[in-house]
Design an enzyme around this catalytic site. Structure first.
Site, PDB file in Angstrom:
ATOM      1  CD  GLU A  67      15.644  26.754  34.402  1.00 37.30           C
ATOM      2  OE1 GLU A  67      15.289  26.066  33.420  1.00 37.30           O
ATOM      3  OE2 GLU A  67      16.164  26.255  35.425  1.00 37.30           O
TER       4      GLU A  67
ATOM      5  CG  ASP B  94      18.534  24.135  37.481  1.00 40.07           C
ATOM      6  OD1 ASP B  94      18.172  24.068  36.307  1.00 40.07           O
ATOM      7  OD2 ASP B  94      18.113  23.367  38.386  1.00 40.07           O
TER       8      ASP B  94
END
Length: 506
Positions: A205, A168
Site C-alpha cells: 500500500e 499496510d
C-alpha cells in the site's frame, strides 16, 4: 468467522475464478480496544478489522473454531493447505507500521516496555511521531526493528506456508531517522532480496498518513502496488467526470505511465475499484456521500471524496430505473477490472452486492454492517454470474493478462468519429481500442461513460468478421453473447450510454 469457516467457501471462490485470497490482519489484536459506542444503539464498538497488532508472530486466536491454546496454529495451517490443494494462494495483510500501543497515553504491552526509543519514532524522548494516523509509528530504520520484521515474514512463510504479503501503509517502512522517505529504503530492499522470501509475493500500500504517495515509484522492482490511481480514475470515468478519458485508457493498458520508467510491468499493478477501506461496489453506486454516524465519530472519519454517485436517491431504492442504472455500473466496474492489464482484485462480497449502508470506514462494526450475508448470493445471482463470466472471459483471452505493456502496433485508440481521440478534450466520455497482437483474434473494446447512445465505426477485418462478445447494456443474463453471434451491420455498432461493448473477430 473462523479459519475453518473460510475453507467452506473455497468452492465458491474457485467457481468464481479466484486464484489468490488476501486476508485482512490475522496477527493477534485486541478486539475490545475501542471505547466508542454506536450513538444510535448504545452498543459498544469493537476493533473489527484488526489493524492494530499486538504481536507480529501470533496467529489470531479468536478466529480458531476450537479456542484451545495453540489450536489456531493448526487450524490456520489446515486452511492454507486447503487453499493450496484448490490451487489458490494465500496472501496476508500485514501491519508493521504501527502497533496497538498508540501514543504516549496508550497502553504498555510489549515494545514500549522493552525499548521505547528503539521500536518507535520519538520526539523529545517522550512524544511520538505519527506517520500512520494512529498516534505513533514503528521505527523501521533501526536495525533491530528491521530484523524483527524480517524474522516475522520468514516465520509466516516457513512455518505457516503463506504465499505473500500486502504491507499496510508501506511507505512508513521506507522513512529514515528524520522521517524522510528514502528512494532505496534498506528494509524494503532487504525484504525484496531475502533468499527465504524470494518466492513470496510483495504488495505495497504505497502511501502513508503523513503525505507520502509512491504509487508507481515504490522501491524495488519486485514490489507490486495497490494502484490507487486505477481506483480513483476508473471511478471518476464511469461517474462521467470530465478529463478522465486519457487516464482511463492508461489504466486499461496496464498503467505504463506509472510503471514503465521504473522497470516494472503491468503485473506490478494491483487493479482495484473497491477494497475493505471505503465503499463496497454496491454502495459506490448507491451513495453520493459517506454515512459513518454509527462509528461514533460524528461522521468525521473515513474519506470525504469517494468519487461515487447515487443515480437518483441516497441509499436503497425501489425505483426500477435507478436499480437498472446501478446494476449497469456494477457490471461496468467488474468488466473494466477483467479487461485491464494488471492484476484484478475484488472485495469479498462485491460479487453479490454486499452493502455497508453507506459506511465507508466500517473498522469498528462487528455486526450486520460488515458481515457477509451469504443469502445475497442467491438474491443477486445476476451480478454473481456476471462476475464469473467476466473473469472467465479474461482467462480465455491471454492478451488481456500478459505482463508486458502494449506496443503501439498492438493497441490503437479511437474516438466515436473513428479517428484518434483528442486527449486534450476534457469532454470526451466515450472511446474505443482495437487490440491485435498477432497471437489471438483481434478485439474491439468500446467504453461509453456518457448518458447517450453512441455509434462507433468498426475497423475493417480481412477474412474474418466481428461478433458481439459482451454488451453490459443487454438484459440480465444476455450480456455475454454466443460465439456464433455475428453483427448484422459489420461497419458500426451503437453503444448505449454507460455501457461497455466487447467485439471479437472470428
Amino acid at each position: 468467522g473462523t479459519y475453518r469457516g473460510l475453507t467452506e467457501k473455497i468452492a465458491h471462490l474457485k467457481d468464481l475464478g479466484v486464484t489468490a485470497v488476501e486476508l485482512m490482519p490475522v496477527q493477534e489484536f485486541n478486539e475490545a480496544q475501542s471505547f466508542r459506542s454506536d450513538p444510535h444503539t448504545g452498543a459498544r464498538l469493537k476493533n473489527f478489522w484488526g489493524y492494530d497488532p499486538i504481536s507480529f508472530f501470533a496467529v489470531k486466536g479468536s478466529y480458531a473454531e476450537t479456542g484451545a491454546v495453540g489450536g489456531q496454529i493448526l487450524e490456520f495451517k489446515e486452511m492454507v493447505r486447503a487453499f493450496h490443494v484448490a490451487g489458490i494462494e494465500v496472501i496476508l495483510d500485514v501491519v508493521f507500521n504501527h502497533t496497538v500501543e498508540g501514543n504516549e497515553r496508550g497502553p504498555t504491552i510489549s515494545f514500549r516496555g522493552i525499548d521505547n526509543a528503539i521500536y518507535y519514532w520519538l520526539e523529545d524522548g517522550r512524544y511520538y511521531r505519527d506517520f500512520t494516523g494512529t498516534g505513533h509509528a514503528v521505527n523501521a530504520s533501526h536495525p533491530v526493528v528491521r530484523d524483527l520484521i524480517l524474522d516475522a515474514l520468514r516465520y509466516w512463510v516457513i512455518e505457516m506456508h503463506v504465499d505473500g504479503f500486502r504491507f499496510d501503509l508501506a511507505s512508513v517502512l521506507g522513512r529514515d531517522r528524520h522521517g524522510h522517505v528514502l528512494a532505496d529504503a534498506p528494509l524494503l530492499e532487504r525484504i525484496a532480496e531475502d533468499p527465504i522470501l524470494r518466492d513470496a509475493k510483495l504488495i505495497a500500500e504505497a502511501w502513508d498518513a503523513a503525505g507520502a504517495y509512491q504509487v508507481g515509484s515504490f522501491s524495488h522492482f519486485r514490489w507490486a502496488e495497490w494502484n490507487g490511481h486505477f481506483r480513483d480514475e476508473v471511478r471518476r470515468f464511469w461517474r462521467g467526470d470530465e478529463g478522465m478519458a486519457g487516464r482511463f485508457a492508461s489504466r486499461i493498458c496496464g498503467s505504463s505511465d506509472l510503471y514503465l520508467m521504473s522497470g516494472k510491468g503491468p503485473g506490478c499493478s494491483i487493479n482495484f475499484v473497491t477494497c475493505h477501506d471505503g465503499f463496497t461496489l454496491n454502495d459506490l453506486g448507491s451513495y453520493a456521500h459517506k454515512h459513518n454516524e454509527a462509528n461514533g465519530e460524528g461522521n468525521r472519519d473515513g474519506s470525504d471524496e469517494n468519487h461515487s454517485a447515487n443515480y437518483g436517491i441516497e441509499g436503497d431504492s425501489a425505483d426500477p430505473a435507478i436499480d437498472v442504472a446501478r446494476r449497469r455500473q456494477i457490471k461496468n466496474f467488474l468488466l473494466t477490472l477483467a479487461l485491464a492489464r494488471g492484476v484484478p482484485m475484488l472485495l469479498g462480497g462485491d460479487e453479490f452486492r454486499r452493502s455497508q449502508r453507506g459506511n465507508n470506514n466500517a473498522y469498528c462494526q462487528d455486526n450486520e454492517t460488515s458481515w457477509l450475508d451469504w443469502s445475497l448470493l442467491g438474491k443477486n445471482d445476476e451480478i454473481h454470474q456476471f462476475t464469473r463470466r467476466a473473469l472467465a472471459f479474461r482467462r480465455e483471452h491471454p492478451v488481456l493478462r500478459r505482463d508486458i505493456f502494449y506496443t503501439g502496433d498492438e493497441v490503437q485508440w479511437f474516438s466515436a468519429a473513428g479517428r484518434s481521440p483528442d486527449w486534450s478534450d476534457a469532454r470526451t466520455k466515450c472511446l474505443a481500442c482495437f487490440i491485435r497482437d498477432g497471437s489471438t483474434p483481434p478485439m474491439f473494446l468500446i467504453f461509453n461513460a456518457g448518458l447517450d447512445s453512441t455509434r462507433f465505426p468498426l475497423p475493417p477485418l480481412s477474412g474474418t468478421a466481428w461478433r458481439l462478445a459482451i454488451d453490459t447494456a443487454q438484459p440480465s443474463g444476455h450480456e455475454f453473447s454466443r460465439p456464433e453471434t455475428a453483427l448484422l451491420d459489420p461497419s458500426s455498432y451503437a453503444v448505449d450510454g454507460r455501457a461497455i461493448v466487447v467485439l471479437s473477430a472470428f
